[in-house]
Design a protein around this motif. Structure first.
Motif, PDB file in Angstrom:
ATOM      1  N   ALA A   7       0.980  -1.135  -0.055  1.00  0.00           N
ATOM      2  CA  ALA A   7       0.003  -0.141  -0.040  1.00  0.00           C
ATOM      3  C   ALA A   7       0.854   1.276   0.024  1.00  0.00           C
ATOM      4  CB  ALA A   7      -0.861  -0.115   1.258  1.00  0.00           C
ATOM      5  N   GLN A   8       1.815   1.210   0.706  1.00  0.00           N
ATOM      6  CA  GLN A   8       2.832   2.343   0.736  1.00  0.00           C
ATOM      7  C   GLN A   8       3.577   2.422  -0.410  1.00  0.00           C
ATOM      8  OE1 GLN A   8       5.943   1.356   3.677  1.00  0.00           O
ATOM      9  NE2 GLN A   8       7.129   3.349   3.018  1.00  0.00           N
ATOM     10  N   ALA A  48       2.422   1.738  -3.318  1.00  0.00           N
ATOM     11  CA  ALA A  48       1.535   2.187  -4.612  1.00  0.00           C
ATOM     12  C   ALA A  48       1.378   3.576  -4.422  1.00  0.00           C
ATOM     13  CB  ALA A  48       0.172   1.359  -4.484  1.00  0.00           C
ATOM     14  N   LYS A  49       1.522   4.206  -3.250  1.00  0.00           N
ATOM     15  CA  LYS A  49       1.500   5.850  -3.207  1.00  0.00           C
ATOM     16  C   LYS A  49       2.632   6.526  -3.720  1.00  0.00           C
ATOM     17  CE  LYS A  49      -1.367   5.612   1.083  1.00  0.00           C
ATOM     18  NZ  LYS A  49      -0.602   4.959   2.243  1.00  0.00           N
ATOM     19  N   GLU A  50       3.589   5.810  -3.867  1.00  0.00           N
ATOM     20  CA  GLU A  50       4.731   6.590  -4.587  1.00  0.00           C
ATOM     21  C   GLU A  50       4.753   6.608  -5.961  1.00  0.00           C
ATOM     22  OE1 GLU A  50       7.018   8.279  -2.819  1.00  0.00           O
ATOM     23  OE2 GLU A  50       6.545   7.241  -0.787  1.00  0.00           O
ATOM     24  N   HIS A  83      -3.213  -4.314  -6.945  1.00  0.00           N
ATOM     25  CA  HIS A  83      -2.037  -4.143  -7.481  1.00  0.00           C
ATOM     26  C   HIS A  83      -1.755  -5.015  -8.564  1.00  0.00           C
ATOM     27  CE1 HIS A  83      -0.869  -2.175  -3.619  1.00  0.00           C
ATOM     28  NE2 HIS A  83      -1.426  -3.122  -2.844  1.00  0.00           N
TER      29      HIS A  83
END
Ligand SMILES: *Cc1c(COP(=O)(O)O)cnc(C)c1O
Length: 441
Positions: free
Chosen positions: A206-207, A209-211, A252
């Motif tokens: 999740a972390q 995917a935000k980048e 994802h």
């Protein structure tokens, strides 16, 4: 006819060949150990000892066996550089079309030195990547970063943003399966420093995917080394596939599954037929992947190069303390650390076999450590001072673990290909060792 006179020790690389008859009585056949078409006694005379000797034919055969065993699905073989990182070995592996698994910036630089274009088949693993190493890998344009913690993910995102690059990432998962191997080389249990437990991995995805500069691309696992029970791989892969399903539901785009390395070799007695072993391994890995539409990455090291190398060493002295026998040889733990480090077993054979007589003996090196041994209370062919011995199956985690302890230069390495024998790393001199140190005024 020729077949009868050859006894295969480690096919297709190492075999004894009948050489002649010594004296008249008793008429003992003399057998001599060859690496492909090169006589090892002669090679040792030319190049000195201790000497690492590798067989190109064996390395090619093993790479090609992997390729056939996994041909059913799209896959990339990423040879694990840390098993044996000598440039000529990497060049041979690259020439067969394989990619690489690296665990440091130094290893990546070796790969780039050998073939710049291989960068797009490089996977970068390891728990402690530095910003400088990440930068090198981002500039080179590697295939995949295997991430092992949230902080590492943050640093990779920051580094990629700074360089205006995009990094493909997988999280190395710790599947909590127990690999039956030496505790120092088992890595897949929660108590080990490696990977991220499955429940925590989801938060990392999740972390990531935000980048914007990170591209979530795969999942990764490596449960340890020298694993011979293939059921362990099946179990780890099954857990990974469960995770892939969950991650895909979460949105994802998981395209890669990196199954790591770790397939063991048999160090004792006759070698298991490699084709059969690799087929069993492939069934274990491929079973859980059926229908998943994943590109498989494999990171074998030991299973490619382990049996492809021997260490040649000469008997310096014979010695008996009370009734215990010792062969003191010119190789030592600085040349081959596996027995001292892991209590590893390596077969030791005479290069010239002239006698059937045996003895129970220790084989030890000249270093001032009791841990400096290659064999203890081993039944070996009777060897005289000056005789040449071959320590088998040292192609992986042999020369790479070498050191300069006792100011001993690292051994030379030779790559044999058919009738050709090429020095691929020359013997290290005392001058080589002193170069890094300041002189006294
Ligand atoms: C050491 C290592 C390998 C290779 O292991 P072998 O037992 O030599 O096959 C593969 N992947 C990773 C991440 C490693 O650390």
């Amino acid at each position: 006819m020729k077949r009868e006179r050859e006894s295969l020790l480690r096919p297709p690389a190492f075999a004894y060949r009948w050489k002649g008859v010594r004296g008249r009585a008793p008429e003992l056949p003399i057998e001599e150990l060859y690496c492909e078409r090169v006589a090892l006694e002669q090679l040792a005379e030319q190049r000195g000892t201790p000497l690492y000797v590798y067989s190109a034919a064996m390395i090619r055969a093993r790479l090609s066996a992997f390729g056939s065993a996994f041909r059913a699905i799209p896959h990339t073989l990423c040879y694990s550089v840390k098993a044996n990182s000598t440039l000529a070995i990497l060049r041979l592996v690259a020439g067969e079309g394989a990619g690489f698994d690296v665990v440091s910036g130094g290893e990546l630089q070796r790969v780039l030195r050998v073939r710049r274009k291989s960068a797009n088949k490089v996977v970068f693993s390891g728990v402690g990547k530095t910003a400088a190493e990440m930068e090198l890998a981002l500039r080179a344009g590697i295939l995949l970063f295997n991430i092992e913690s949230s902080s590492e993910l943050q640093l990779l995102a920051a580094t990629a943003t700074r360089l205006k690059k995009r990094a493909a990432v997988a999280v190395r998962v710790n599947p909590d399966v127990s690999a039956k191997t030496h505790p120092y080389i088992s890595t897949g249990l929660h108590q080990h420093k490696f990977g991220v437990p499955i429940p925590e991995a989801q938060a990392l995805y999740a972390q990531a995917a935000k980048e914007p500069c990170l591209n979530v691309a795969g999942v990764s696992v490596h449960i340890g080394s020298q694993i011979t029970d293939v059921a362990t791989f099946r179990e780890a892969l099954a857990r990974m596939v469960g995770l892939v399903r969950v991650l895909r539901v979460q949105g994802h785009d998981i395209r890669y599954i990196d199954a790591g390395g770790g397939l063991g070799i048999s160090y004792e007695g006759t070698q298991q037929n490699f084709e059969r072993q690799i087929a069993a391994y492939a069934r274990a890995v491929l079973g859980p992947l059926r229908g998943m539409k994943l590109h498989l990455l494999l990171e074998p090291g030991r299973s490619i190069v382990g049996a492809a190398g021997v260490l040649l060493t000469r008997v310096l002295y014979r010695k008996t303390n009370h009734r215990k026998r010792f062969l003191i040889v010119d190789a030592a733990m600085n040349d081959l650390m596996r027995p001292s480090l892991y209590g590893a077993y390596h077969e030791i054979v005479p290069v010239s076999r002239a006698s059937k007589e045996t003895e129970i003996t220790d084989v030890v090196g000249p270093i001032c450590e009791t841990g400096d041994f290659f064999a203890r209370d081993r039944k070996l062919s009777l060897a005289k001072e000056g005789d040449l011995l071959a320590i088998l199956d040292v192609g992986a985690y042999g020369a790479v673990l070498g050191s300069n302890y006792n100011t001993r230069g690292r051994a030379a390495e030779v790559l044999v290909d058919g009738a050709k024998a090429k020095v691929i790393r020359r013997r290290e001199s005392v001058e080589d060792q002193l170069r890094m140190e300041s002189r006294l005024s």
